[in-house]
Design a protein around this motif. Sequence first.
Motif, PDB file in Angstrom:
ATOM      1  N   GLU A  73       0.836  -1.192   0.000  1.00  0.00           N
ATOM      2  CA  GLU A  73       0.000   0.000   0.000  1.00  0.00           C
ATOM      3  C   GLU A  73       0.879   1.253   0.000  1.00  0.00           C
ATOM      4  N   PRO A  74       1.408   1.626  -1.161  1.00  0.00           N
ATOM      5  CA  PRO A  74       2.284   2.805  -1.239  1.00  0.00           C
ATOM      6  C   PRO A  74       1.599   4.082  -0.765  1.00  0.00           C
ATOM      7  N   ASP A  75       0.286   4.167  -0.897  1.00  0.00           N
ATOM      8  CA  ASP A  75      -0.433   5.386  -0.538  1.00  0.00           C
ATOM      9  C   ASP A  75      -0.505   5.605   0.968  1.00  0.00           C
ATOM     10  N   ARG A  76      -0.147   4.586   1.742  1.00  0.00           N
ATOM     11  CA  ARG A  76      -0.272   4.748   3.199  1.00  0.00           C
ATOM     12  C   ARG A  76       0.719   5.763   3.758  1.00  0.00           C
ATOM     13  N   PHE A  77       1.731   6.129   2.969  1.00  0.00           N
ATOM     14  CA  PHE A  77       2.679   7.148   3.411  1.00  0.00           C
ATOM     15  C   PHE A  77       2.118   8.552   3.233  1.00  0.00           C
ATOM     16  N   GLY A  78       0.973   8.653   2.541  1.00  0.00           N
ATOM     17  CA  GLY A  78       0.318   9.946   2.408  1.00  0.00           C
ATOM     18  C   GLY A  78       0.864  10.798   1.280  1.00  0.00           C
ATOM     19  N   PRO A  79       0.211  11.910   1.004  1.00  0.00           N
ATOM     20  CA  PRO A  79       0.615  12.784  -0.107  1.00  0.00           C
ATOM     21  C   PRO A  79       1.945  13.489   0.127  1.00  0.00           C
ATOM     22  N   ASP A  80       2.420  13.485   1.376  1.00  0.00           N
ATOM     23  CA  ASP A  80       3.684  14.168   1.666  1.00  0.00           C
ATOM     24  C   ASP A  80       4.901  13.279   1.471  1.00  0.00           C
ATOM     25  N   ALA A  81       4.703  12.048   1.002  1.00  0.00           N
ATOM     26  CA  ALA A  81       5.840  11.161   0.752  1.00  0.00           C
ATOM     27  C   ALA A  81       6.779  11.804  -0.270  1.00  0.00           C
ATOM     28  N   ALA A  82       8.064  11.763   0.032  1.00  0.00           N
ATOM     29  CA  ALA A  82       9.047  12.420  -0.831  1.00  0.00           C
ATOM     30  C   ALA A  82       9.120  11.732  -2.191  1.00  0.00           C
ATOM     31  N   ARG A  83       9.022  12.511  -3.252  1.00  0.00           N
ATOM     32  CA  ARG A  83       9.139  12.013  -4.616  1.00  0.00           C
ATOM     33  C   ARG A  83      10.086  12.916  -5.393  1.00  0.00           C
ATOM     34  N   LEU A  84      10.656  12.369  -6.457  1.00  0.00           N
ATOM     35  CA  LEU A  84      11.542  13.182  -7.274  1.00  0.00           C
ATOM     36  C   LEU A  84      10.766  14.234  -8.060  1.00  0.00           C
ATOM     37  N   ASP A  85       9.661  13.810  -8.696  1.00  0.00           N
ATOM     38  CA  ASP A  85       8.832  14.718  -9.490  1.00  0.00           C
ATOM     39  C   ASP A  85       9.691  15.549 -10.448  1.00  0.00           C
ATOM     40  N   GLU A  86      10.531  14.857 -11.188  1.00  0.00           N
ATOM     41  CA  GLU A  86      11.437  15.516 -12.132  1.00  0.00           C
ATOM     42  C   GLU A  86      10.987  15.246 -13.559  1.00  0.00           C
ATOM     43  N   GLU A  87      11.021  16.249 -14.395  1.00  0.00           N
ATOM     44  CA  GLU A  87      10.623  16.094 -15.788  1.00  0.00           C
ATOM     45  C   GLU A  87      11.657  15.243 -16.539  1.00  0.00           C
ATOM     46  N   PRO A  88      11.208  14.437 -17.514  1.00  0.00           N
ATOM     47  CA  PRO A  88      12.153  13.640 -18.312  1.00  0.00           C
ATOM     48  C   PRO A  88      13.172  14.526 -19.016  1.00  0.00           C
ATOM     49  N   ARG A  89      14.391  14.037 -19.106  1.00  0.00           N
ATOM     50  CA  ARG A  89      15.458  14.783 -19.772  1.00  0.00           C
ATOM     51  C   ARG A  89      15.553  14.319 -21.230  1.00  0.00           C
ATOM     52  N   ILE A  90      15.207  15.202 -22.131  1.00  0.00           N
ATOM     53  CA  ILE A  90      15.231  14.907 -23.563  1.00  0.00           C
ATOM     54  C   ILE A  90      16.246  15.841 -24.200  1.00  0.00           C
ATOM     55  N   ASP A  91      17.489  15.383 -24.311  1.00  0.00           N
ATOM     56  CA  ASP A  91      18.547  16.245 -24.842  1.00  0.00           C
ATOM     57  C   ASP A  91      19.261  15.621 -26.033  1.00  0.00           C
ATOM     58  N   ASN A  92      18.652  14.559 -26.602  1.00  0.00           N
ATOM     59  CA  ASN A  92      19.218  13.951 -27.796  1.00  0.00           C
ATOM     60  C   ASN A  92      18.092  13.224 -28.530  1.00  0.00           C
ATOM     61  N   ASP A  93      18.374  12.746 -29.721  1.00  0.00           N
ATOM     62  CA  ASP A  93      17.332  12.129 -30.551  1.00  0.00           C
ATOM     63  C   ASP A  93      17.237  10.618 -30.394  1.00  0.00           C
ATOM     64  N   LEU A  94      18.051  10.024 -29.501  1.00  0.00           N
ATOM     65  CA  LEU A  94      18.098   8.571 -29.417  1.00  0.00           C
ATOM     66  C   LEU A  94      17.389   8.005 -28.197  1.00  0.00           C
ATOM     67  N   TYR A  95      17.683   8.561 -27.012  1.00  0.00           N
ATOM     68  CA  TYR A  95      16.973   8.040 -25.849  1.00  0.00           C
ATOM     69  C   TYR A  95      16.744   9.096 -24.784  1.00  0.00           C
ATOM     70  N   VAL A  96      15.813   8.747 -23.888  1.00  0.00           N
ATOM     71  CA  VAL A  96      15.316   9.692 -22.883  1.00  0.00           C
ATOM     72  C   VAL A  96      15.683   9.197 -21.493  1.00  0.00           C
ATOM     73  N   ARG A  97      16.053  10.135 -20.620  1.00  0.00           N
ATOM     74  CA  ARG A  97      16.323   9.807 -19.214  1.00  0.00           C
ATOM     75  C   ARG A  97      15.188  10.350 -18.354  1.00  0.00           C
ATOM     76  N   ASP A  98      14.438   9.443 -17.754  1.00  0.00           N
ATOM     77  CA  ASP A  98      13.315   9.827 -16.901  1.00  0.00           C
ATOM     78  C   ASP A  98      13.622   9.378 -15.480  1.00  0.00           C
ATOM     79  N   TYR A  99      14.300  10.243 -14.729  1.00  0.00           N
ATOM     80  CA  TYR A  99      14.751   9.865 -13.388  1.00  0.00           C
ATOM     81  C   TYR A  99      13.612   9.696 -12.395  1.00  0.00           C
ATOM     82  N   ASP A 100      12.430  10.130 -12.755  1.00  0.00           N
ATOM     83  CA  ASP A 100      11.289   9.921 -11.871  1.00  0.00           C
ATOM     84  C   ASP A 100      10.927   8.441 -11.793  1.00  0.00           C
TER      85      ASP A 100
END
Length: 286
Positions: free
Chosen positions: A123-150
Amino acid sequence: MTVTPLGIPRRLLEFTVDGAPVRVPEGSTVLDACRAAGKDVPTLCQGDTLRPKNACRVCVVEVEGARTLVPACSRRAEPGMVVHTDTERARHSRRIVLELLASSVDLSTTPRAAEWIEEYGAEPDRFGPDAARLDEEPRIDNDLYVRDYDKCILCYKCVDACGDQWQNTFAISVAGRGFDARIAVEHDAPLTDSACVYCGNCIEVCPTGALSFKSEFDMRAAGIWNESAQTETTTVCAYCGVGCNLTLHVQDNEIVKVTSPHDNPVTHGNLCIKGRFGYQHVQNRG
């Protein structure tokens, strides 16, 4: 004529998994034995082409006589060992690990993650809405692949594949400490300014989709990515004489990504930039 290297014969070890006798070659891991016995032990950071990293701890099992739960992916099998894969203690540990991961990162593209969360009652939601998350946008800086650290769970498989286990480029490593730790290139620069050679072997081993083909990322964003409608055809790369095997993933008569069989003795799942990304010449991409 195909020559199959046999190697040095290994003696078989006998021990018990969930009450049933199991025999595996010497040097096998507990996970190897569990899979040979048909036991479905969940794994995330384990890779069949990489040395065990013991990072995620979702594969832990109980071994009689051991004080703590042991990671099945790295613990070597021993004669007479008694292993239990589905005890309440092991299930509780897996449940906590899944809850912590799912509450902090996006597991939506992690194969079987939703199934395991349901199976272990996480039950991941049991930690509540204040659970720490990265919430980082995907990094798209080339035409081959994407880094989505979230979606990154810090399993270090990409670091090992880029490092001394395969590519030896050492373009990526772990930056930061604690919750701020993340996979990054030198000085956390754009990928185009790094030592990356765009082999894509990091994508091959990523278990969560934190690293993905740009083509797959775009199709998912457009809502048209459909693995169930894709076909896979294994062929030989035409760029040089090494003989690397390519598996072409085709959807709607178009190649959407390229992988390589992990059991191939030439590539072991690895490719160069041409083999993995240079497929446009065989189709029209207007």
